[in-house]
Write a protein that holds these residues in place. Structure first.
Motif, PDB file in Angstrom:
ATOM      1  N   LYS A 113      -5.500  -0.556  -3.701  1.00  0.00           N
ATOM      2  CA  LYS A 113      -6.260   0.368  -4.541  1.00  0.00           C
ATOM      3  C   LYS A 113      -6.222  -0.085  -5.998  1.00  0.00           C
ATOM      4  O   LYS A 113      -7.176   0.128  -6.736  1.00  0.00           O
ATOM      5  CB  LYS A 113      -5.688   1.783  -4.436  1.00  0.00           C
ATOM      6  N   GLN A 114      -5.116  -0.697  -6.403  1.00  0.00           N
ATOM      7  CA  GLN A 114      -4.956  -1.153  -7.779  1.00  0.00           C
ATOM      8  C   GLN A 114      -5.460  -2.577  -7.980  1.00  0.00           C
ATOM      9  O   GLN A 114      -5.862  -2.946  -9.080  1.00  0.00           O
ATOM     10  CB  GLN A 114      -3.474  -1.087  -8.185  1.00  0.00           C
ATOM     11  N   ASP A 115      -5.376  -3.398  -6.933  1.00  0.00           N
ATOM     12  CA  ASP A 115      -5.731  -4.815  -7.052  1.00  0.00           C
ATOM     13  C   ASP A 115      -6.341  -5.300  -5.745  1.00  0.00           C
ATOM     14  O   ASP A 115      -5.627  -5.693  -4.826  1.00  0.00           O
ATOM     15  CB  ASP A 115      -4.486  -5.630  -7.405  1.00  0.00           C
ATOM     16  N   GLU A 116      -7.659  -5.277  -5.663  1.00  0.00           N
ATOM     17  CA  GLU A 116      -8.354  -5.659  -4.436  1.00  0.00           C
ATOM     18  C   GLU A 116      -8.242  -7.146  -4.125  1.00  0.00           C
ATOM     19  O   GLU A 116      -8.571  -7.571  -3.022  1.00  0.00           O
ATOM     20  CB  GLU A 116      -9.821  -5.247  -4.507  1.00  0.00           C
ATOM     21  N   THR A 117      -7.773  -7.940  -5.066  1.00  0.00           N
ATOM     22  CA  THR A 117      -7.634  -9.376  -4.825  1.00  0.00           C
ATOM     23  C   THR A 117      -6.381  -9.708  -4.012  1.00  0.00           C
ATOM     24  O   THR A 117      -6.211 -10.857  -3.602  1.00  0.00           O
ATOM     25  CB  THR A 117      -7.588 -10.164  -6.151  1.00  0.00           C
ATOM     26  N   LEU A 170       2.034  -0.550   4.958  1.00  0.00           N
ATOM     27  CA  LEU A 170       1.398   0.598   4.295  1.00  0.00           C
ATOM     28  C   LEU A 170       1.447   0.462   2.780  1.00  0.00           C
ATOM     29  O   LEU A 170       0.472   0.782   2.088  1.00  0.00           O
ATOM     30  CB  LEU A 170       2.059   1.902   4.743  1.00  0.00           C
ATOM     31  N   GLU A 171       2.571  -0.011   2.239  1.00  0.00           N
ATOM     32  CA  GLU A 171       2.680  -0.193   0.790  1.00  0.00           C
ATOM     33  C   GLU A 171       1.687  -1.248   0.303  1.00  0.00           C
ATOM     34  O   GLU A 171       1.054  -1.071  -0.733  1.00  0.00           O
ATOM     35  CB  GLU A 171       4.104  -0.585   0.411  1.00  0.00           C
ATOM     36  N   GLU A 172       1.559  -2.338   1.058  1.00  0.00           N
ATOM     37  CA  GLU A 172       0.622  -3.382   0.653  1.00  0.00           C
ATOM     38  C   GLU A 172      -0.825  -2.909   0.750  1.00  0.00           C
ATOM     39  O   GLU A 172      -1.654  -3.267  -0.088  1.00  0.00           O
ATOM     40  CB  GLU A 172       0.846  -4.652   1.469  1.00  0.00           C
ATOM     41  N   ILE A 173      -1.134  -2.114   1.758  1.00  0.00           N
ATOM     42  CA  ILE A 173      -2.483  -1.541   1.844  1.00  0.00           C
ATOM     43  C   ILE A 173      -2.721  -0.623   0.653  1.00  0.00           C
ATOM     44  O   ILE A 173      -3.774  -0.665   0.009  1.00  0.00           O
ATOM     45  CB  ILE A 173      -2.700  -0.797   3.177  1.00  0.00           C
ATOM     46  N   ASP A 174      -1.725   0.191   0.322  1.00  0.00           N
ATOM     47  CA  ASP A 174      -1.836   1.120  -0.809  1.00  0.00           C
ATOM     48  C   ASP A 174      -2.021   0.360  -2.129  1.00  0.00           C
ATOM     49  O   ASP A 174      -2.769   0.800  -2.997  1.00  0.00           O
ATOM     50  CB  ASP A 174      -0.594   2.003  -0.858  1.00  0.00           C
ATOM     51  N   GLU A 175      -1.368  -0.786  -2.266  1.00  0.00           N
ATOM     52  CA  GLU A 175      -1.478  -1.574  -3.491  1.00  0.00           C
ATOM     53  C   GLU A 175      -2.880  -2.144  -3.690  1.00  0.00           C
ATOM     54  O   GLU A 175      -3.257  -2.484  -4.812  1.00  0.00           O
ATOM     55  CB  GLU A 175      -0.444  -2.698  -3.486  1.00  0.00           C
TER      56      GLU A 175
END
Length: 85
Positions: free
Chosen positions: A68-72, A61-66
């Motif tokens: 949002k800031q960095d789609e790469t 979930l944290e990586e999915i949320d991240e």
């Protein structure tokens, strides 16, 4: 002789199924509200008949949320999952 999958085969299949769920959730919902992402992840895992450990779920979930800031960053990898009991 019956071909019964061993525990490693079952875990590998569960991990693959969980990864498919994470792929779908990430593709369709990563930019959504975290509660929506959580609900979609839990629903997908339940439908796939697999479970991930609470710490693995939180990491995903944290990586999915991240994203949002960095789609790469790319879609999170599921490290392990088990068939639901």
């Amino acid at each position: 002789m019956t071909d019964v999958p061993n525990e490693q085969d079952r875990q590998d299949a569960a991990t693959e199924a969980a990864q498919n769920v994470v792929d779908d959730v990430t593709s369709w919902n990563y930019s959504g509200d975290r509660t929506i992402v959580e609900a979609e992840l839990d629903e997908g895992l339940d439908e796939a008949g697999v479970e991930v450990a609470p710490d693995e779920r939180e990491r995903i979930l944290e990586e999915i949320d991240e994203l949002k800031q960095d789609e790469t960053r790319g879609i999170p990898d599921v490290r392990s999952a088990d068939p639901a009991e």
